[in-house]
Design a protein around this motif. Structure first.
Motif, PDB file in Angstrom:
ATOM      1  N   PRO A  89       0.827  -1.211   0.000  1.00 45.04           N
ATOM      2  CA  PRO A  89       0.000   0.000   0.000  1.00 45.04           C
ATOM      3  C   PRO A  89       0.857   1.256   0.000  1.00 45.04           C
ATOM      4  O   PRO A  89       1.846   1.354   0.736  1.00 45.04           O
ATOM      5  CB  PRO A  89      -0.806  -0.125   1.300  1.00 45.04           C
ATOM      6  CG  PRO A  89      -0.794  -1.578   1.622  1.00 45.04           C
ATOM      7  CD  PRO A  89       0.534  -2.075   1.155  1.00 45.04           C
ATOM      8  N   GLN A  90       0.468   2.230  -0.828  1.00 43.85           N
ATOM      9  CA  GLN A  90       1.160   3.512  -0.880  1.00 43.85           C
ATOM     10  C   GLN A  90       0.279   4.565  -0.200  1.00 43.85           C
ATOM     11  O   GLN A  90      -0.913   4.672  -0.500  1.00 43.85           O
ATOM     12  CB  GLN A  90       1.438   3.912  -2.331  1.00 43.85           C
ATOM     13  CG  GLN A  90       2.301   2.916  -3.082  1.00 43.85           C
ATOM     14  CD  GLN A  90       3.668   2.738  -2.433  1.00 43.85           C
ATOM     15  OE1 GLN A  90       4.466   3.690  -2.415  1.00 43.85           O
ATOM     16  NE2 GLN A  90       3.946   1.537  -1.920  1.00 43.85           N
ATOM     17  N   LEU A  91       0.854   5.319   0.700  1.00 42.08           N
ATOM     18  CA  LEU A  91       0.114   6.335   1.445  1.00 42.08           C
ATOM     19  C   LEU A  91       0.706   7.715   1.153  1.00 42.08           C
ATOM     20  O   LEU A  91       1.922   7.855   0.961  1.00 42.08           O
ATOM     21  CB  LEU A  91       0.190   6.044   2.948  1.00 42.08           C
ATOM     22  CG  LEU A  91      -0.215   4.627   3.397  1.00 42.08           C
ATOM     23  CD1 LEU A  91      -0.103   4.516   4.908  1.00 42.08           C
ATOM     24  CD2 LEU A  91      -1.611   4.275   2.926  1.00 42.08           C
ATOM     25  N   ARG A  92      -0.167   8.717   1.107  1.00 45.18           N
ATOM     26  CA  ARG A  92       0.288  10.080   0.862  1.00 45.18           C
ATOM     27  C   ARG A  92      -0.286  11.014   1.934  1.00 45.18           C
ATOM     28  O   ARG A  92      -1.225  10.672   2.638  1.00 45.18           O
ATOM     29  CB  ARG A  92      -0.113  10.548  -0.542  1.00 45.18           C
ATOM     30  CG  ARG A  92      -1.599  10.571  -0.820  1.00 45.18           C
ATOM     31  CD  ARG A  92      -1.861  10.949  -2.264  1.00 45.18           C
ATOM     32  NE  ARG A  92      -3.270  10.834  -2.626  1.00 45.18           N
ATOM     33  CZ  ARG A  92      -4.174  11.788  -2.457  1.00 45.18           C
ATOM     34  NH1 ARG A  92      -3.816  12.938  -1.906  1.00 45.18           N
ATOM     35  NH2 ARG A  92      -5.430  11.599  -2.830  1.00 45.18           N
ATOM     36  N   GLU A  93       0.331  12.176   1.989  1.00 42.70           N
ATOM     37  CA  GLU A  93      -0.081  13.224   2.930  1.00 42.70           C
ATOM     38  C   GLU A  93      -0.016  12.744   4.386  1.00 42.70           C
ATOM     39  O   GLU A  93      -0.817  13.120   5.238  1.00 42.70           O
ATOM     40  CB  GLU A  93      -1.490  13.725   2.604  1.00 42.70           C
ATOM     41  CG  GLU A  93      -1.601  14.348   1.219  1.00 42.70           C
ATOM     42  CD  GLU A  93      -3.010  14.819   0.903  1.00 42.70           C
ATOM     43  OE1 GLU A  93      -3.824  14.963   1.848  1.00 42.70           O
ATOM     44  OE2 GLU A  93      -3.302  15.040  -0.286  1.00 42.70           O
ATOM     45  N   THR A  94       0.952  11.894   4.670  1.00 42.59           N
ATOM     46  CA  THR A  94       1.172  11.429   6.046  1.00 42.59           C
ATOM     47  C   THR A  94       2.357  12.182   6.649  1.00 42.59           C
ATOM     48  O   THR A  94       3.246  12.658   5.931  1.00 42.59           O
ATOM     49  CB  THR A  94       1.463   9.922   6.076  1.00 42.59           C
ATOM     50  OG1 THR A  94       2.609   9.648   5.264  1.00 42.59           O
ATOM     51  CG2 THR A  94       0.272   9.124   5.553  1.00 42.59           C
TER      52      THR A  94
END
Length: 416
Positions: A89-94
């Motif tokens: 899973p790729q997460l952004r704005e963390t």
């Protein structure tokens, strides 16, 4: 439209194999194991992302941590079951980046695979052989040449730790010393000496002790080799078994002047027979064997001196050779009968070194001397794991204690 998590498709693949509807599965059991492992790992990685964000996929409501899901990125995990493709899973704005703890632990390939690759390499396969065999077993394109080289290069680190380890806990009874020759450097045909040592301990266990380069098996090389072991706490051996090389014998006298010494009977026999006419070699071999296999130390000396007196006029050079080391050739007869076969020659160490020579033929030139030693170390450690030790009963230990007490009273003249 909601996107389906990768684990859902992987679960369907596992179900398809179980139902027999999967397409293209060459080996159903191998395919099932690989697919099941892939599914379990994928589920765990997805759960890690959920825990990191504090909410599930498409779950609304209060957010425990800032950040959004942003699809998946492919990665591979190399295992003995083959390459397992996973979707991270790729997460952004963390506030901090997400990295799967599971993948950090497992790395890019499992320890089992690395053990497998090193094992194939040590047992006589070249880098190309390892690539081909692994490809035949698990599918083409699984391992690159650089990957195999990187994994096998770990042998260097293992060897450095091993050769510096503490030896003070080892109670050595019999110490065997021998040398072998290898072309250890690129750009030259010259072979260099590699010195090796193994021991039979008071517990009866057989262990490989040391391995190092030694220029021409010279006195200085052997002296440094032996002193390295004593500096790491090696106890004085009760008896040293060696091939008779002059430099080695002198070094043994220097480091352990009161230790019993046993000249390898096989090497000594070769030296004696080489000084005789071919027509006499067979007969003399039987006569010398009667000396070497006498029922006691005293009987061996008596037989040997009689043999020397009988033939010293006809074959003076051969008899001088026997007389020179007669006592050291039969020292083993003073030790427990149960150990005689194991301690009268350096054959075991020579066979072990022969395994090392067989392995290094696969690599005619090593990039560095350390890479040669590391491969020899791994080969010898693997082979020595199959060694049988010697029996040590209370009666045997008492006899060894008496011999040990005798060494404390031996004069320098006796040891010289």
């Amino acid at each position: 439209m909601k996107r389906v998590a990768p684990s859902v498709g992987m679960k369907e693949e596992v179900d398809g194999i179980l139902r027999g509807t999967a397409v293209g599965a060459v080996d159903p059991m191998k395919g099932f194991v690989r697919s099941l492992a892939r599914y379990i790992l994928q589920v765990h990685i997805e759960e890690e992302a959920t825990e990191f964000l504090g909410r599930g996929r498409y779950e609304r409501g209060q957010r425990h941590r800032a950040g959004l899901r942003n699809g998946y990125e492919g990665t591979g995990l190399q295992t003995e079951a083959g390459l397992i493709d996973l979707r991270v899973p790729q997460l952004r704005e963390t506030e901090e980046s997400f990295r799967s703890p599971l993948l950090r632990r497992l790395g890019k390939r499992s320890e089992d695979l690395e053990d497998l690759v090193r094992g194939m390499y040590v047992r006589g396969l070249s880098t190309l052989d390892v690539q081909d065999l692994y490809g035949d077993t698990f599918g083409e394109g699984r391992l690159s040449k650089s990957t195999v080289s990187r994994i096998t290069s770990r042998l260097n680190a293992d060897f450095e730790v091993w050769k510096k380890r503490d030896l003070s806990d080892l109670k050595v009874v019999y110490l065997f010393l021998d040398g072998q020759y290898h072309a250890v450097r690129q750009g030259t045909e010259e072979k260099e000496g590699v010195l090796s040592a193994f021991a039979l301990l008071e517990s009866g266990e057989a262990v490989l002790l040391h391995l190092e380069l030694g220029e021409g098996e010279s006195f200085d090389a052997w002296l440094a080799f032996l002193q390295d072991m004593t500096a790491r706490g090696l106890s004085d051996p009760l008896m040293v078994i060696f091939d008779g090389a002059p430099g080695l014998k002198k070094a043994i006298r220097r480091v352990w002047p009161k230790a019993f010494r046993q000249r390898c009977q096989v090497h000594k026999m070769r030296n004696i027979l080489a000084k005789l006419p071919k027509g006499m070699q067979g007969r003399m071999k039987k006569l010398v064997h009667q000396v070497f296999r006498a029922p006691s130390y005293e009987a061996a000396l008596k037989r040997g001196r009689a043999l020397i007196a009988r033939f010293k006029d006809r074959y003076s050079t051969a008899m001088e050779c026997l007389e020179k080391d007669l006592e050291e050739c039969v020292t083993y007869l003073r030790f427990p009968n149960e150990h005689h076969v194991r301690i009268r020659t350096t054959n075991r160490l020579e066979r072990l070194n022969g395994e090392g020579r067989r392995r290094t033929k696969v690599i005619p030139r090593f990039p560095t001397e350390r890479s040669c030693l590391s491969l020899l170390y791994a080969t010898l450690i693997t082979a020595s794991a199959k060694w049988r030790g010697v029996v040590m009963t209370p009666a045997i230990l008492r006899k060894l204690d008496r011999l040990s007490a005798e060494t404390s009273t031996r004069t320098e003249e006796m040891a010289a």
